[in-house]
Every structure is written in structure tokens, then in C-alpha cells.
Design a protein around this motif. Structure first.
Motif, PDB file in Angstrom:
ATOM      1  N   LEU A  72      83.134  24.959  24.806  1.00 42.16           N
ATOM      2  CA  LEU A  72      82.648  25.038  23.436  1.00 42.16           C
ATOM      3  C   LEU A  72      81.133  25.205  23.363  1.00 42.16           C
ATOM      4  CD1 LEU A  72      83.563  24.755  20.453  1.00 42.16           C
ATOM      5  CD2 LEU A  72      83.142  22.293  20.682  1.00 42.16           C
ATOM      6  N   TYR A  73      80.409  24.565  24.270  1.00 45.32           N
ATOM      7  CA  TYR A  73      78.949  24.522  24.165  1.00 45.32           C
ATOM      8  C   TYR A  73      78.311  25.909  24.255  1.00 45.32           C
ATOM      9  CZ  TYR A  73      74.078  23.431  25.023  1.00 45.32           C
ATOM     10  OH  TYR A  73      72.716  23.390  24.927  1.00 45.32           O
ATOM     11  N   LYS A  82      71.644  29.754  30.688  1.00 45.35           N
ATOM     12  CA  LYS A  82      72.418  28.995  31.679  1.00 45.35           C
ATOM     13  C   LYS A  82      73.202  27.844  31.060  1.00 45.35           C
ATOM     14  CE  LYS A  82      69.524  30.211  35.622  1.00 45.35           C
ATOM     15  NZ  LYS A  82      68.720  29.737  36.769  1.00 45.35           N
ATOM     16  N   GLU A  83      73.391  27.891  29.752  1.00 41.59           N
ATOM     17  CA  GLU A  83      74.198  26.918  29.038  1.00 41.59           C
ATOM     18  C   GLU A  83      73.835  25.485  29.410  1.00 41.59           C
ATOM     19  OE1 GLU A  83      76.017  29.618  30.675  1.00 41.59           O
ATOM     20  OE2 GLU A  83      75.596  30.753  28.873  1.00 41.59           O
ATOM     21  N   LEU A  84      74.812  24.689  29.838  1.00 45.15           N
ATOM     22  CA  LEU A  84      74.551  23.264  30.092  1.00 45.15           C
ATOM     23  C   LEU A  84      73.815  23.010  31.395  1.00 45.15           C
ATOM     24  CD1 LEU A  84      77.690  21.286  28.867  1.00 45.15           C
ATOM     25  CD2 LEU A  84      75.351  21.086  28.062  1.00 45.15           C
ATOM     26  N   GLY A  85      73.889  23.919  32.343  1.00 41.16           N
ATOM     27  CA  GLY A  85      73.141  23.725  33.583  1.00 41.16           C
ATOM     28  C   GLY A  85      73.980  23.260  34.755  1.00 41.16           C
ATOM     29  N   ASP A  86      73.334  22.538  35.658  1.00 38.19           N
ATOM     30  CA  ASP A  86      73.880  22.237  36.979  1.00 38.19           C
ATOM     31  C   ASP A  86      74.300  20.769  37.097  1.00 38.19           C
ATOM     32  OD1 ASP A  86      74.629  22.581  39.585  1.00 38.19           O
ATOM     33  OD2 ASP A  86      72.599  22.705  40.387  1.00 38.19           O
ATOM     34  N   VAL A  87      75.582  20.518  37.128  1.00 39.54           N
ATOM     35  CA  VAL A  87      76.240  19.227  37.350  1.00 39.54           C
ATOM     36  C   VAL A  87      76.107  18.264  36.155  1.00 39.54           C
ATOM     37  CG1 VAL A  87      76.565  17.234  38.856  1.00 39.54           C
ATOM     38  CG2 VAL A  87      75.878  19.421  39.842  1.00 39.54           C
ATOM     39  N   GLY A  88      77.117  18.261  35.317  1.00 37.68           N
ATOM     40  CA  GLY A  88      77.195  17.317  34.208  1.00 37.68           C
ATOM     41  C   GLY A  88      77.682  15.971  34.701  1.00 37.68           C
ATOM     42  N   ASN A  89      76.834  14.947  34.627  1.00 37.02           N
ATOM     43  CA  ASN A  89      77.142  13.679  35.286  1.00 37.02           C
ATOM     44  C   ASN A  89      77.579  12.559  34.338  1.00 37.02           C
ATOM     45  OD1 ASN A  89      76.918  12.764  38.185  1.00 37.02           O
ATOM     46  ND2 ASN A  89      75.984  11.006  37.140  1.00 37.02           N
ATOM     47  N   ASP A  90      77.246  12.671  33.050  1.00 38.60           N
ATOM     48  CA  ASP A  90      77.609  11.623  32.106  1.00 38.60           C
ATOM     49  C   ASP A  90      77.474  12.177  30.694  1.00 38.60           C
ATOM     50  OD1 ASP A  90      78.375   9.106  31.178  1.00 38.60           O
ATOM     51  OD2 ASP A  90      76.357   8.263  31.278  1.00 38.60           O
ATOM     52  N   ILE A  91      78.243  11.610  29.767  1.00 36.70           N
ATOM     53  CA  ILE A  91      78.104  11.982  28.360  1.00 36.70           C
ATOM     54  C   ILE A  91      78.332  10.751  27.502  1.00 36.70           C
ATOM     55  CG2 ILE A  91      80.515  12.762  28.209  1.00 36.70           C
ATOM     56  CD1 ILE A  91      79.515  14.851  26.133  1.00 36.70           C
ATOM     57  N   LYS A  92      77.440  10.558  26.527  1.00 33.28           N
ATOM     58  CA  LYS A  92      77.542   9.424  25.614  1.00 33.28           C
ATOM     59  C   LYS A  92      77.220   9.907  24.197  1.00 33.28           C
ATOM     60  CE  LYS A  92      78.106   5.815  28.522  1.00 33.28           C
ATOM     61  NZ  LYS A  92      78.191   6.530  29.784  1.00 33.28           N
ATOM     62  N   ILE A  93      77.761   9.195  23.207  1.00 36.78           N
ATOM     63  CA  ILE A  93      77.472   9.479  21.802  1.00 36.78           C
ATOM     64  C   ILE A  93      76.805   8.266  21.200  1.00 36.78           C
ATOM     65  CG2 ILE A  93      78.496   9.864  19.524  1.00 36.78           C
ATOM     66  CD1 ILE A  93      80.634  11.566  20.927  1.00 36.78           C
ATOM     67  N   TYR A  94      75.719   8.505  20.477  1.00 38.45           N
ATOM     68  CA  TYR A  94      74.996   7.430  19.792  1.00 38.45           C
ATOM     69  C   TYR A  94      74.532   7.970  18.450  1.00 38.45           C
ATOM     70  CZ  TYR A  94      71.930   3.376  19.160  1.00 38.45           C
ATOM     71  OH  TYR A  94      71.329   2.230  18.676  1.00 38.45           O
ATOM     72  N   GLY A  95      75.068   7.413  17.379  1.00 43.33           N
ATOM     73  CA  GLY A  95      74.749   7.925  16.061  1.00 43.33           C
ATOM     74  C   GLY A  95      75.324   9.316  15.868  1.00 43.33           C
TER      75      GLY A  95
END
Length: 376
Positions: A72-73, A82-95
């Protein structure tokens, strides 16, 4: 048709600046019936992507429609090279904002939860995991470059103001720090020392949030990684062992005394806490055998006893090659497990009932692993 024409125009518009970069369009699939009367609208799934290939990607499951959307991104942000880049390691939502930690690209991508559109990029070298508290974000960092090195530098935790998205403070902790939990004005971070193998770190560092100074280290075990906090103020921290003679294990820290109070003798690769239940799986690799040993389980945090050695009860676990991510919907108690396959090909996401029966399965991205639930 309008969507196709619009995206085609965007492709043409950005072709000159993107050169031979490709903007990938999302694709969607209906995987379940829509769900009403729930506070949880859906979840984002961050796919890590193979290191060095800029293949991190973002999927979204929408409970209100039952539709799963891949990649989706990049479609929502065609202007981002290069969209999101190299190695997505964590995702969090705040607000209203989501934070995707992109490890080898050395930044945190901040995007709007509702639209998935880029908000800002926060530069943090070799960033790993995040936690949030009272308007501040905290991110662990290996500090140095990606390399096995007996002289690898000590890591740090950075504080970020979520209003301005600027780094405000930084504190040195241990070597190659990983996951973070926050409780009673203190930040706890698990140090792995993974770059200094075989001289692993074995400490959980404790930081006073008011002064943002490290106040102590808790000796636990080598090569620490995951952390979860239960309702009673106990921290569960995993050790990956040394992949030879020291087995992976799970330990319990009392946050009142800041001491290890239990060695549970349970191998854990990833875990999530829902109520009093700690769901976990383990992929324990041994250099002696060259094989992975895969296990699953549920721990009752009230007794610190394993109440089940099965999360999946219908035999589907035999089809999962490398479990790589786990999440449990706190309302429906549905269990989500990802499969990284062989780390090269496209992975899968599985959804199970609370009883461990398969509800649906679909393809995800490359090395799917990190969940963030979206609330109404």
C-alpha cells in the motif's frame, strides 16, 4: 478505470526524477467477511524485505471490508524514492501517526494512519525498536554500521517529541540494544551484543525517564531480544542463546526490585501479550545440527506456567516453514502468524480462530513480520 488513469499519470509525472525506479501498485483480495461492532478497524503489516534490496513494504487488512491490501505504501507515496527502504524492523501507532522503523536505511518513516501518506522521516542510525510514553517516542539504536565487529560501539536509546518529530535526548545503554518496555517512570531495554559475537551482551539497561540517565543494568542472559510487560509489572525478556550450546530461553524481571525472579526454560523468538496470556513461538536454530526447531505456546502470566504448547490446533502449523511474526487481536482473540518461507520468496499471513483453526490465509510481502492494530 479512473484509479488506473490517475496512477498512470503519476507514473509519467515522476518518471524523470525516479529514473529506473519502479512504482509498484497495490493489489487487494477479499479474505473474510466484514466485521462490525469492533473498535479495531484493521492492522498494518510491515514486511522486512531482504537486506540490501530496499524491499520493505506495507500491507493493510481492513476489518470493515474484509479486504487485505498488499504494498500500500508505495502506491500512496509515489514521490518517495525507494519507497520504505531497506529492512523494516518495527511498526507502532501513536495517536494519528504510524512509525515504521527502517533499520538499514537508518530512519523512521512517519506516515498518517488514515491515509498511509508520508508525514516525515526521522534519521536514526541502525534503528531497531520503538516504545511510546506521554507524548514521547523512544527508539533503540545499534549506533554503528551493520557489521560483526568485536569493537562495535555501544548503542543508545533516543527520545523523540511526537509533536515536532525531533530528537530531544539520547542515552547510552548496552551493546546492540533491542526491544523496549516502559513502566513506572523507567525505560527497560534488552541488549544483545550481537555484533560482538561471541562476546554477547547480557544486560537489560534501566533508564530513568525524568533525567534520561541510565541508572542500572540487570544481568540476565546472553543475546537478549524481545520484551513484554504484564499487568503485574513483570517483564518477560527473551534470550536467543548462542546458536550452539546455550539454548534460547525466557526470563522474568520484577520491576519493583529490578531483579530476575524466574528462568522459565522456554525458547522464544517472538511473543505478544493479550490480557494474562503470553502467546509465543520459537524458531531455534542450531549450528550443530543445521536445523530449526519450531515450537508454539501460550503462557499464563498469573502463574508463569505454559498452559498450551499449541496455538494452531488444525495441523496448519505443518505448512508454516518459518514463523516470523505473531499478533493477537485483543477484542476478537484472532491469532495472526506470518511465514517468511525461505526469506527470499513471498511470505504468507495466516489468521486463526481463538481455538487455533484456520480462518484465512493470503500472500504478504517479503519476510512479513511486524503488526500494528488500527483503532477507531
Amino acid at each position: 478505470m479512473k484509479k488506473i488513469i490517475y496512477l498512470s499519470l503519476l507514473l509519467v509525472s515522476f518518471w524523470a526524477c525516479r529514473k529506473d525506479e519502479i512504482i509498484f501498485l497495490s493489489d487487494s483480495e477479499t479474505v473474510s467477511y466484514p466485521l462490525a461492532n469492533t473498535r479495531i478497524k484493521g492492522f498494518y503489516l510491515l514486511n522486512e524485505g531482504n537486506m540490501g534490496m530496499n524491499r520493505a513494504s506495507l500491507d493493510y487488512f481492513d476489518y470493515t471490508t474484509g479486504i487485505y491490501t498488499r504494498d500500500l505504501y508505495s502506491e500512496r507515496n509515489p514521490q518517495i524514492v525507494k519507497e520504505l527502504g531497506d529492512v523494516g524492523n518495527d511498526i507502532k501507532i501513536y495517536g494519528s501517526k504510524a512509525y515504521a522503523v527502517i533499520n538499514c536505511s537508518n530512519f523512521i518513516e512517519v506516515f498518517d494512519v488514515e491515509t498511509t501518506r508520508h508525514v516525515d522521516t526521522i534519521q536514526v542510525p541502525n534503528c531497531r525498536y520503538m516504545a511510546f510514553h506521554e507524548g514521547k517516542a523512544y527508539v533503540s539504536s545499534y549506533a554503528g554500521k551493520v557489521a560483526i565487529d568485536p569493537n562495535a560501539e555501544i548503542g543508545f536509546v533516543a527520545e523523540i517529541d511526537t509533536a515536532t518529530l525531533k530528537l530531544t535526548r539520547k542515552v547510552a545503554v548496552g551493546y546492540q540494544p533491542e526491544e523496549i518496555v516502559i513502566h513506572n517512570g523507567k525505560l527497560y531495554v534488552a541488549n544483545s551484543g550481537g555484533y560482538r559475537v561471541p562476546d554477547y551482551d547480557r544486560r537489560v539497561s534501566v533508564v530513568d525517564l525524568k533525567t534520561f540517565r541510565k541508572i542500572k543494568d540487570i544481568d540476565v542472559a546472553i543475546n537478549l531480544h524481545r520484551m513484554q510487560l504484564d499487568k503485574r509489572g513483570y517483564i518477560y525478556v527473551s534470550s536467543r542463546g548462542d546458536y550452539y550450546d546455550v539454548a534460547p530461553d525466557l526470563f522474568v524481571i520484577n520491576t519493583i526490585t529490578d531483579q530476575v525472579v524466574a528462568d522459565l526454560n522456554i525458547p522464544v523468538s517472538e511473543m505478544c501479550m493479550v490480557g494474562d496470556s503470553l502467546y509465543f513461538y520459537s524458531v531455534a536454530y542450531s549450528h550443530h545440527t543445521g536445523q530449526n526447531t519450531v515450537t508454539y505456546g501460550i503462557l499464563d502470566t498469573r502463574t508463569q506456567q505454559v498452559v498450551s504448547d499449541k496455538i494452531i490446533t488444525d495441523g496448519t502449523d505443518k505448512k508454516i516453514l518459518i514463523p516470523y511474526g505473531i499478533a493477537v487481536n485483543p477484542e476478537t482473540k484472532e491469532i495472526f502468524i506470518t511465514d517468511a518461507q525461505n526469506y527470499v520468496v513471498t511470505g504468507y499471513i495466516y489468521c486463526f480462530t481463538p481455538e487455533g483453526k484456520l480462518k484465512w490465509k493470503t500472500t504478504a510481502g517479503n519476510i512479513p513480520g511486524h503488526f500494528a492494530f488500527v483503532y477507531k
